[in-house]
Design a protein around this motif. Structure first.
Motif, PDB file in Angstrom:
ATOM      1  N   SER A 280      45.731  43.268  54.381  1.00  0.00           N
ATOM      2  CA  SER A 280      46.683  42.290  53.841  1.00  0.00           C
ATOM      3  C   SER A 280      45.971  41.220  53.018  1.00  0.00           C
ATOM      4  CB  SER A 280      47.511  41.654  54.957  1.00  0.00           C
ATOM      5  OG  SER A 280      46.702  40.930  55.841  1.00  0.00           O
ATOM      6  N   THR A 281      44.781  40.824  53.436  1.00  0.00           N
ATOM      7  CA  THR A 281      44.022  39.832  52.670  1.00  0.00           C
ATOM      8  C   THR A 281      43.567  40.405  51.336  1.00  0.00           C
ATOM      9  OG1 THR A 281      43.275  38.786  54.721  1.00  0.00           O
ATOM     10  CG2 THR A 281      42.005  38.307  52.744  1.00  0.00           C
ATOM     11  N   VAL A 282      43.096  41.632  51.351  1.00  0.00           N
ATOM     12  CA  VAL A 282      42.653  42.276  50.104  1.00  0.00           C
ATOM     13  C   VAL A 282      43.838  42.472  49.159  1.00  0.00           C
ATOM     14  CG1 VAL A 282      41.736  44.438  49.166  1.00  0.00           C
ATOM     15  CG2 VAL A 282      40.614  43.351  51.101  1.00  0.00           C
ATOM     16  N   LEU A 283      44.993  42.855  49.674  1.00  0.00           N
ATOM     17  CA  LEU A 283      46.173  43.027  48.825  1.00  0.00           C
ATOM     18  C   LEU A 283      46.694  41.699  48.277  1.00  0.00           C
ATOM     19  CD1 LEU A 283      48.220  45.674  50.863  1.00  0.00           C
ATOM     20  CD2 LEU A 283      47.002  46.044  48.713  1.00  0.00           C
ATOM     21  N   MET A 284      46.609  40.665  49.068  1.00  0.00           N
ATOM     22  CA  MET A 284      47.166  39.371  48.657  1.00  0.00           C
ATOM     23  C   MET A 284      46.290  38.656  47.636  1.00  0.00           C
ATOM     24  SD  MET A 284      49.856  37.703  49.217  1.00  0.00           S
ATOM     25  CE  MET A 284      50.425  36.124  48.669  1.00  0.00           C
ATOM     26  N   THR A 285      44.982  38.899  47.656  1.00  0.00           N
ATOM     27  CA  THR A 285      44.077  38.176  46.753  1.00  0.00           C
ATOM     28  C   THR A 285      44.433  38.387  45.276  1.00  0.00           C
ATOM     29  OG1 THR A 285      42.330  38.202  48.411  1.00  0.00           O
ATOM     30  CG2 THR A 285      41.670  37.785  46.141  1.00  0.00           C
ATOM     31  N   PRO A 286      44.528  39.607  44.774  1.00  0.00           N
ATOM     32  CA  PRO A 286      44.908  39.745  43.357  1.00  0.00           C
ATOM     33  C   PRO A 286      46.336  39.271  43.084  1.00  0.00           C
ATOM     34  CG  PRO A 286      44.719  41.900  44.377  1.00  0.00           C
ATOM     35  CD  PRO A 286      44.249  40.901  45.383  1.00  0.00           C
ATOM     36  N   THR A 287      47.209  39.380  44.082  1.00  0.00           N
ATOM     37  CA  THR A 287      48.580  38.906  43.925  1.00  0.00           C
ATOM     38  C   THR A 287      48.602  37.409  43.643  1.00  0.00           C
ATOM     39  OG1 THR A 287      49.316  40.625  45.453  1.00  0.00           O
ATOM     40  CG2 THR A 287      50.846  38.815  45.042  1.00  0.00           C
ATOM     41  N   ILE A 288      47.739  36.671  44.332  1.00  0.00           N
ATOM     42  CA  ILE A 288      47.645  35.224  44.116  1.00  0.00           C
ATOM     43  C   ILE A 288      47.281  34.928  42.663  1.00  0.00           C
ATOM     44  CG2 ILE A 288      46.227  33.195  44.634  1.00  0.00           C
ATOM     45  CD1 ILE A 288      46.094  34.290  47.542  1.00  0.00           C
ATOM     46  N   PHE A 289      46.287  35.641  42.149  1.00  0.00           N
ATOM     47  CA  PHE A 289      45.842  35.357  40.782  1.00  0.00           C
ATOM     48  C   PHE A 289      46.871  35.802  39.747  1.00  0.00           C
ATOM     49  CE2 PHE A 289      41.839  35.034  43.082  1.00  0.00           C
ATOM     50  CZ  PHE A 289      41.400  33.812  42.582  1.00  0.00           C
ATOM     51  N   VAL A 290      47.611  36.861  40.022  1.00  0.00           N
ATOM     52  CA  VAL A 290      48.686  37.277  39.111  1.00  0.00           C
ATOM     53  C   VAL A 290      49.786  36.215  39.092  1.00  0.00           C
ATOM     54  CG1 VAL A 290      50.540  38.961  38.789  1.00  0.00           C
ATOM     55  CG2 VAL A 290      48.221  39.739  39.267  1.00  0.00           C
TER      56      VAL A 290
END
Length: 153
Positions: free
Chosen positions: A77-87
């Motif tokens: 979940s952390t790995v998936l959320m990281t790029p989502t934050i920057f998008v």
């Protein structure tokens, strides 16, 4: 989610909304004002995706596999959320912004949108680290808890 965790979550979201209202650039753009809520909403979708990964790819077959599986889910979940934050940062925040009352050398501080993404991602990864450290010191699978249990016999 425990009441204390939910309270902290709600308070930090409200604080972020108040801070974003202090920026003329953010207050003019609805997406920027709602950025803290967008992060939370996208987190829900990442949790659903993590649940899908856990139930279809990282299966638990034995009782001993439960704890490691939960740790992997935190990481996924952390790995998936990281790029989502920057998008989300790129899509919804203005490139630069100033905030009332945030001054350096008598001038308003310019905040670049990806600085916000770094702050949010840092909090996300710090939460992961805190979760792993907490698990080490509270799980029976690791020596600190077993040592205390043995000392109490």
């Amino acid at each position: 989610m425990g009441a204390d965790l939910f309270g902290s979550f709600a308070e930090s979201t409200c604080a972020a909304l108040v801070i974003s209202s202090r920026s003329p650039e953010y207050s003019e753009v609805w997406g920027a004002m709602c950025f803290p809520l967008l992060i939370s909403a996208s987190g829900i979708f990442m949790c659903i995706l993590t649940s899908f990964v856990a139930t279809n790819f990282l299966l638990v077959h034995k009782k001993e596999d439960i704890e490691p599986s939960l740790k992997r889910q935190l990481l996924v979940s952390t790995v998936l959320m990281t790029p989502t934050i920057f998008v989300l940062t790129h899509l919804f925040l203005p490139t630069t912004a100033t905030f009332e009352g945030f001054m350096r050398n008598g001038e308003l501080v310019q905040v670049i949108n990806w600085y916000v993404g770094i702050c949010v991602a840092s909090g996300l990864w710090a939460g992961l680290c805190i979760g792993y450290v907490t698990e080490y010191f509270t799980s029976h699978a690791y020596s600190p808890v077993r040592e205390v249990a043995d000392a109490c016999k």
